[in-house]
Design a protein around this motif. Structure first.
Motif: not given
Length: 553
Positions: A10-13, A237-245, A541-551, A532-535
């Motif tokens: 669980v990633i808290l943003l 989604y089962w882990n929707r609470d970890a999704i901020s956007l 590995n070889d890509k960016m993952n914006y799944t758990y991004a926040d602003v 800079p508002r994006v967190t």
């Protein structure tokens, strides 16, 4: 069986608010609020080109998979370089490493709210292997026992190592034990597709927002071709609470030059640059940058040749070695890809070894970064002698590439090097992305310029698509044949320890350097430049993952 119980990652943003709407831009420090509910948060990502398909079994490039990675989810996830539970909350593994029993979450749902079950995964894996469909990703499913035999018509679907135990239990049997099975099953070809939706749309499945349903963090709600793809948070989604956007807007057709202006104007929040010199104004303006080695830049060599006239030359090992030595990688990276690192071998500087970095544990230089013209001409003369030919007999080679400025500049540089060092004439064939891929599959090229991403473990990982040459694998359509390499590769797939795997990898690397199928030019560095508002963005590995991004404000 060994029991592996995995806690959910669980990633808290940080909570925050967005700076913009796609319809009407708001000042950078403003908030979007609603009297009827919580603040709606979104980011706008600029992308070079549009997705081609969102059918996970037909995706062949990052134009599609970067979108799909936000929409789908496999049995496992690979968010930050480590495996974590996905649609499966836990799994058992047999002592010999060939059998996995996955326990699907009972609260897992499709984006439209329908339950996600073991049947959905079983259907998806067998669809990938369907011999009548010949899906692009079919060979990925050869990891399953009898998967390749089923695809080749030598076994039935019932023989494949994918069995439903009950609604939420799936048993998977692998063809060989694998050190990376859980990484592989986290990749997009192993995301589930739903049978009723696939059958409703047939060959059009995945070609429109209304023709695809997924089970991951975001749902696709709009796809305007060559304009934008809009994703909204999947409340099922089962882990929707970890999704901020609330929304991720993907604007397509954005070049690096255009992206700089749009970022400064607040019309984009994120853009991924391949050229470091392009975004210096953004650094001065306070934008954040995350860099990572994202993949390989290479010119594949078609061993079958683009024509019957080219075939005897392109299939000759010394002819391909001549081309390999003639290329000045240092010059190309300095002039076209500033910040990229020229290659002197096949393993990237960041490739892990047994305990440290591979290149430190196995030192090796296969060719000078600036090329070796003398060696190139020596190999060319050997090839001509072996073929009983002269330089005048060598046909004009076809150099296929994407019609971007960077790709054409590279091919122009290679064209000049072939002529000045070897006296070989060539012509450049720039194409739009889909046409380029079609021509590449048909083998209508002698050299094909492109890039590929690196796998979770190393470039010989079955979860990678870079520089894997198997004499029985026609995925790359370059007709490369190397039985010794193939045997080493098969030994690697069943290696019991990482030490054995890395020892074999080094032998494979040396074999490919002496008998090349590609001109590996360098390691592609990508820079994700973010408002800079994006967190919460992650390097995976070889890509960016914006799944758990926040602003944040």
């Amino acid at each position: 069986m060994k029991k592996l119980l995995c806690l959910c990652l669980v990633i808290l943003l940080l909570a925050g608010c967005s700076n913009s709407s796609d319809e009407q831009q708001t000042p950078p420090d403003s908030e979007q609020s609603s009297s009827d509910g919580p603040v709606q948060k979104e980011i706008i990502i600029g992308r070079n080109y549009d997705a081609t398909t969102l059918d996970v079994h037909e995706i062949s490039g990052d134009d599609s998979y970067l979108i799909m990675n936000l929409m789908g989810e496999g049995l496992t996830r690979n968010d930050d370089g480590f495996v974590s539970p996905g649609a499966a909350e836990s799994w058992d593994v047999s002592d010999d490493g060939t059998e996995y029993v996955f326990y699907i979450r009972e609260d897992a749902r499709w984006g439209d709210g329908q339950p996600l079950t073991a049947h959905d995964f079983a259907y998806s894996f067998l669809r990938m292997l369907d011999p009548d469909a010949a899906h692009y990703a079919a060979d990925s499913a050869f990891i399953f026992k009898n998967g390749e035999k089923y695809f080749n018509g030598e076994a039935s679907a019932e023989d494949v190592g994918v069995k439903v135990e009950d609604e939420y239990t799936l048993r998977v049997t692998l063809e060989n034990p694998s050190l990376e099975a859980l990484y592989t099953l986290a990749r997009y070809p192993f995301f589930p597709v739903r049978q009723d939706v696939v059958e409703q749309h047939g060959v059009s499945y995945g070609s429109d927002a209304s023709m695809v349903v997924t089970n991951g963090p975001y749902n696709l709600v709009e796809w305007s071709r060559e304009d934008r793809l809009v994703l909204e948070k999947n409340e099922e989604y089962w882990n929707r609470d970890a999704i901020s956007l609330s929304r991720i807007i993907n604007k397509v057709g954005i070049t690096e030059d255009t992206a700089v202006d749009m970022l400064l104007a607040g019309e984009l929040d994120i853009y991924e640059f391949l050229s470091q010199d392009k975004f210096s104004p953004l650094s001065d303006a306070g934008f954040h940058t995350m860099s990572f080695v994202s993949g390989y830049q290479f010119a594949h060599m078609n061993a079958a040749g683009s024509s019957e006239t080219a075939r005897p030359f392109m299939e000759n090992v010394n002819f391909r070695r001549a081309i390999n030595y003639a290329v000045n990688r240092e010059g190309i990276t300095l002039s076209v890809y500033p910040g990229a690192e020229p290659a002197t071998r096949l393993t990237a500087p960041t490739t892990p070894g047994v305990e440290g970095l591979f290149n430190e544990e196995y030192p090796y230089e296969a060719w000078p970064a600036a090329g070796d013209p003398e060696k190139a001409r020596e190999c060319l003369n050997l090839a001509l002698d072996e073929l009983g030919a002269t330089l005048d007999d060598v046909p004009e080679l076809s150099l296929l590439c994407y019609e971007s400025q960077g790709s054409m500049l590279v091919m122009q540089a290679i064209q000049d090097m072939l002529l000045s060092t070897l006296g070989i004439q060539s012509s450049i064939d720039p194409q739009p992305i889909q046409q380029m891929q079609d021509k590449a599959r048909r083998g209508e090229w002698d050299l094909w310029w492109g890039g590929r991403d690196m796998g979770a473990l190393d470039w010989a990982s079955t979860s990678a698509v870079a520089l894997i040459y198997d004499s029985d694998d026609t995925t790359l359509n370059n007709s490369y044949q190397n039985p010794h390499y193939t045997e080493l590769y098969r030994q690697l797939l069943v290696a019991d320890t990482m030490q054995q795997r890395k020892d074999l990898l080094f032998e494979m690397e040396k074999e490919l350097c002496e008998n090349p199928g590609s001109v590996l030019v360098g390691w592609r560095t990508t820079w994700s430049v973010q408002n800079p508002r994006v967190t919460g963005a992650l390097v995976c590995n070889d890509k960016m993952n914006y799944t758990y991004a926040d602003v944040v404000s």
